[in-house]
Design a protein around this motif. Structure first.
Motif, short mmCIF file in Angstrom:
data_model
loop_
_atom_site.label_atom_id
_atom_site.label_comp_id
_atom_site.label_asym_id
_atom_site.label_seq_id
_atom_site.Cartn_x
_atom_site.Cartn_y
_atom_site.Cartn_z
N PRO A 36 78.41 67.85 49.80
CA PRO A 36 77.33 68.69 50.33
C PRO A 36 76.75 69.59 49.25
CG PRO A 36 79.24 68.75 51.77
CD PRO A 36 79.68 68.07 50.51
N VAL A 37 75.47 69.95 49.39
CA VAL A 37 74.82 70.79 48.40
C VAL A 37 74.09 71.94 49.09
CG1 VAL A 37 72.70 69.39 48.40
CG2 VAL A 37 73.27 70.79 46.38
N LEU A 38 74.10 73.09 48.44
CA LEU A 38 73.35 74.27 48.88
C LEU A 38 72.24 74.54 47.87
CD1 LEU A 38 72.77 77.06 50.24
CD2 LEU A 38 74.70 77.97 48.93
N VAL A 39 71.00 74.61 48.36
CA VAL A 39 69.86 75.00 47.52
C VAL A 39 69.34 76.31 48.08
CG1 VAL A 39 67.61 74.34 46.63
CG2 VAL A 39 69.32 72.58 47.10
N TYR A 40 69.20 77.33 47.21
CA TYR A 40 68.92 78.66 47.75
C TYR A 40 68.02 79.49 46.84
CZ TYR A 40 72.45 80.59 44.50
OH TYR A 40 73.15 80.97 43.40
N THR A 41 67.35 80.44 47.48
CA THR A 41 66.64 81.51 46.78
C THR A 41 67.19 82.87 47.20
OG1 THR A 41 64.91 81.53 48.47
CG2 THR A 41 64.51 80.19 46.50
N THR A 42 68.22 82.87 48.02
CA THR A 42 68.87 84.11 48.46
C THR A 42 69.25 84.95 47.25
OG1 THR A 42 69.74 82.95 50.39
CG2 THR A 42 70.83 85.02 49.75
N THR A 43 68.94 86.24 47.31
CA THR A 43 69.21 87.10 46.17
C THR A 43 69.39 88.54 46.62
OG1 THR A 43 68.43 87.68 43.94
CG2 THR A 43 66.77 87.60 45.68
N THR A 44 69.69 89.42 45.69
CA THR A 44 69.92 90.84 46.00
C THR A 44 68.60 91.58 46.17
OG1 THR A 44 69.91 91.49 43.67
CG2 THR A 44 72.02 90.77 44.61
N GLU A 100 82.32 80.51 46.12
CA GLU A 100 83.72 80.85 45.83
C GLU A 100 84.68 79.80 46.35
OE1 GLU A 100 84.39 84.68 47.50
OE2 GLU A 100 83.05 85.72 46.10
N GLN A 101 84.31 79.12 47.44
CA GLN A 101 85.17 78.09 48.02
C GLN A 101 85.00 76.73 47.34
OE1 GLN A 101 83.99 78.25 52.13
NE2 GLN A 101 84.86 80.30 52.44
N GLY A 102 84.23 76.71 46.25
CA GLY A 102 84.08 75.48 45.48
C GLY A 102 82.87 74.66 45.83
N GLY A 103 81.99 75.18 46.70
CA GLY A 103 80.79 74.46 47.04
C GLY A 103 79.81 74.42 45.88
N HIS A 104 79.01 73.37 45.82
CA HIS A 104 78.04 73.24 44.74
C HIS A 104 76.71 73.82 45.20
CE1 HIS A 104 77.11 71.20 40.83
NE2 HIS A 104 75.92 71.62 41.22
N ALA A 105 76.20 74.80 44.45
CA ALA A 105 74.98 75.51 44.84
C ALA A 105 73.98 75.50 43.70
CB ALA A 105 75.31 76.95 45.25
N ILE A 106 72.71 75.38 44.06
CA ILE A 106 71.62 75.36 43.08
C ILE A 106 70.65 76.48 43.43
CG2 ILE A 106 69.71 74.02 42.15
CD1 ILE A 106 71.33 71.49 42.98
N ALA A 107 70.48 77.42 42.53
CA ALA A 107 69.59 78.55 42.76
C ALA A 107 68.21 78.25 42.18
CB ALA A 107 70.16 79.81 42.12
N LEU A 108 67.18 78.34 43.00
CA LEU A 108 65.81 78.19 42.52
C LEU A 108 65.34 79.51 41.91
CD1 LEU A 108 63.98 76.18 45.35
CD2 LEU A 108 65.53 75.36 43.55
N ASP A 109 64.59 79.44 40.83
CA ASP A 109 64.03 80.62 40.18
C ASP A 109 62.56 80.73 40.56
OD1 ASP A 109 62.82 82.44 38.43
OD2 ASP A 109 64.20 81.97 36.80
N PRO A 110 62.20 81.65 41.49
CA PRO A 110 60.81 81.72 41.95
C PRO A 110 59.81 82.03 40.84
CG PRO A 110 62.26 82.87 43.46
CD PRO A 110 63.07 82.55 42.25
#
Length: 424
Positions: free
Chosen positions: A308-316, A273-283
Motif C-alpha cells: 500500500p502507498v500513501l500520497v499526501y500534502t498533509t503538513t504543519t 512510523e509503522q513502516g508504511g511507504h509515504a510520498i509527500a507532494l511539494d506544492p
C-alpha cells in the motif's frame, strides 16, 4: 418514483458519509449521491444523502446548489429534510451555513429549525451554546488555524447570528438532558419570541436521541451528523446489521491525504512510523513545474506494485502558512485538490480497489475525478467514518471500496486499521 423517509443535503463529501454512517448504524438503508442525481437510484433505500462541495464556495453558489438538491428530494417525496454541515461548524461571517439554512427554510415554508453540530462519539459537544472539541473549546482545538474557515469563536449563537436573517436562540442543557417534551417547550418559547434558529446543547448521545424525537415534526433539521442518530426511530426504523452490508473487498490499497488537521498529521506520522511507504507532494515545486506530478505518480505506482502507498500534502500549520504565502490560500487549496485527484485516478487505474481519502475538500475532488455517482454506505471504521462502495469511471467502470475521512476524524492508527476493518 420511489419516496424516501429522510432527504439529506451535505455541504461536503466526507460530511455526507459521516451522516450516512450514522443513519446506517441506526438501521436505515442509505445511498449517498455525488451531486444532484441525474440517474435512478441503484437501490431501494430509506434515506438519500446528496453530497455537495459547497462548504467554502461563494454563498450564492452554495444556496443554488442546496436548493437544487432540495428540489430533487421534494420530487422524491422526502418526509423530512436534513442539512448537514461540519461538526466544527466551519463557516465565516458570510456563510455558508446561515445563507443555506435561510434558503431551505424559505423553500420549505417553515419559520423554525434547529442547529447543532454536536457529535459526542467524535468528541464534539455543545454546552451553553459553546462548542467543545474533546476537552477544549473550538477555538483552542486547532480549528483556529483552518486555512479557509478559521474558527476563533466557540459560541455558536454568536457565530451564526451574522450569517442568517433569522434571530438565533439557545435551548440549553437543562432541556436537552430532561426530555423531548422539555426540548419542544424550549422550541415553543423561542418561536414565541420570534427566534427562527435554535442552537441546542448536547453532551451525550441520550441528548441527541431526545433532540431527534423533539424534531419529529420539523420540516427541516440542520446540524452535524450527530443529530442523525435520533431521527430513524421517528420513521419506525430500528438498528439492523443488514443495512451496512457491502460487497467483499479485493484489489490494491492506497491512501490519499490532503487534510492538514492535527488528527490527520498524527495519522500520517503513525503510518510512516509503522513502516508504511509515504510520498509527500511539494506544492510549491509543483506550482513551478506541474509536469513533476507525473514523477510523483510513477513513484507511487512503483510502490503500489508490492505494498500500500500513501500520497499526501498533509503538513504543519507553519509549513502550510509558507505554502499559502507563496501561492495564495485559495489557489493553493485548489491546486492541491486537483493534484491529489489526479493521483487518485492514476492509482485506481493501476488496480487500487480500496482507497482511503483524508480531507473534505480533497474527498470532493477525488470523487469527482473518479466519476463516482452513487455510494452505498457500509460498516464504520471510527465514529463518523464508514467504508463505502460504488463504481469509479476511469476509462472503464470498476467497483471500488472508498473511505472519505474528514480531516479531524479517526484514531492515530486509522490509515492501517481502515483496511483491517474492511478485510475482517
Amino acid at each position: 418514483m420511489t419516496s424516501i423517509a429522510l432527504g439529506c443535503i451535505a455541504d461536503d463529501f466526507t460530511g455526507a458519509t459521516d451522516l450516512a454512517n450514522n443513519l446506517v448504524r441506526a438501521g436505515m438503508r442509505v445511498v449517498q449521491t455525488v451531486g444532484v442525481p441525474d440517474a435512478p437510484l441503484d437501490a431501494s433505500v430509506d434515506a438519500v444523502v446528496v453530497s455537495l462541495k459547497s462548504r467554502t464556495i461563494a454563498p450564492n453558489q452554495a444556496v443554488a446548489q442546496s436548493l437544487a438538491a432540495l428540489q430533487w428530494l421534494k420530487q422524491h417525496e422526502a418526509k423530512q429534510v436534513y442539512f448537514k454541515y461540519c461538526s466544527t461548524f466551519d463557516s465565516t461571517e458570510q456563510g455558508n451555513i446561515g445563507p443555506v439554512i435561510d434558503a431551505l427554510m424559505a423553500e420549505l415554508g417553515t419559520d423554525f429549525t434547529v442547529a447543532t453540530p454536536a457529535f459526542p462519539d467524535a468528541g464534539r459537544t455543545v454546552y451553553r451554546g459553546y462548542l467543545f472539541v474533546g476537552d477544549v473549546l473550538l477555538n483552542e482545538s486547532g480549528m483556529q488555524d483552518h486555512p479557509l474557515t478559521p474558527m476563533r469563536d466557540p459560541n455558536l449563537v454568536r457565530v451564526l447570528k451574522p450569517q442568517t436573517q433569522h434571530a438565533v436562540g439557545l435551548v440549553d442543557y437543562r432541556a436537552s438532558m430532561d426530555s423531548a417534551q422539555a426540548i419542544e417547550a424550549g422550541f415553543a418559547q423561542l418561536r414565541g419570541d420570534g427566534v427562527g434558529v435554535a442552537i441546542v446543547d448536547a453532551l451525550n448521545n441520550e441528548d441527541l436521541y431526545r433532540l431527534g424525537q423533539a424534531c419529529a415534526q420539523l420540516p427541516l433539521v440542520t446540524g452535524g451528523s450527530g443529530v442523525a442518530i435520533g431521527l430513524p426511530a421517528n420513521f419506525a426504523i430500528e438498528p439492523n446489521a443488514e443495512a451496512a452490508v457491502l460487497p467483499a473487498a479485493s484489489g490494491k490499497q492506497a491512501i490519499v491525504s490532503g487534510s492538514c488537521s492535527r488528527a490527520t498529521q498524527a495519522q500520517v506520522g503513525a503510518f510512516i512510523e509503522q513502516g508504511g511507504h509515504a510520498i509527500a507532494l511539494d506544492p510549491v515545486l509543483l506550482s513551478q513545474d506541474p509536469s513533476k506530478l507525473d514523477a510523483y505518480i510513477a513513484q507511487a505506482l512503483d510502490v503500489l506494485a508490492t505494498k500500500p502507498v500513501l500520497v499526501y500534502t498533509t503538513t504543519t500549520p507553519e509549513q502550510l502558512a509558507h505554502v499559502q504565502a507563496t501561492l495564495g490560500a485559495m489557489a493553493a487549496g485548489d491546486m492541491v485538490e486537483q493534484w491529489l485527484a489526479q493521483v487518485a485516478r492514476a492509482l485506481v487505474q493501476a488496480g487500487v480497489a480500496q482507497l482511503v481519502v483524508a480531507g473534505g475538500e480533497t474527498s470532493g475532488a477525488v470523487v469527482q475525478a473518479l466519476g463516482i455517482e452513487q455510494l452505498r454506505i457500509g460498516a464504520q471504521i471510527d465514529p463518523g467514518v464508514p467504508w463505502c462502495h460504488g463504481h469509479a469511471n476511469v476509462d472503464t467502470v470498476v467497483p471500488l471500496h472508498i473511505c472519505l475521512k474528514s480531516g479531524n476524524f479517526g484514531g492515530v492508527d486509522f490509515f492501517t486499521r481502515a483496511f483491517e476493518v474492511l478485510d475482517a
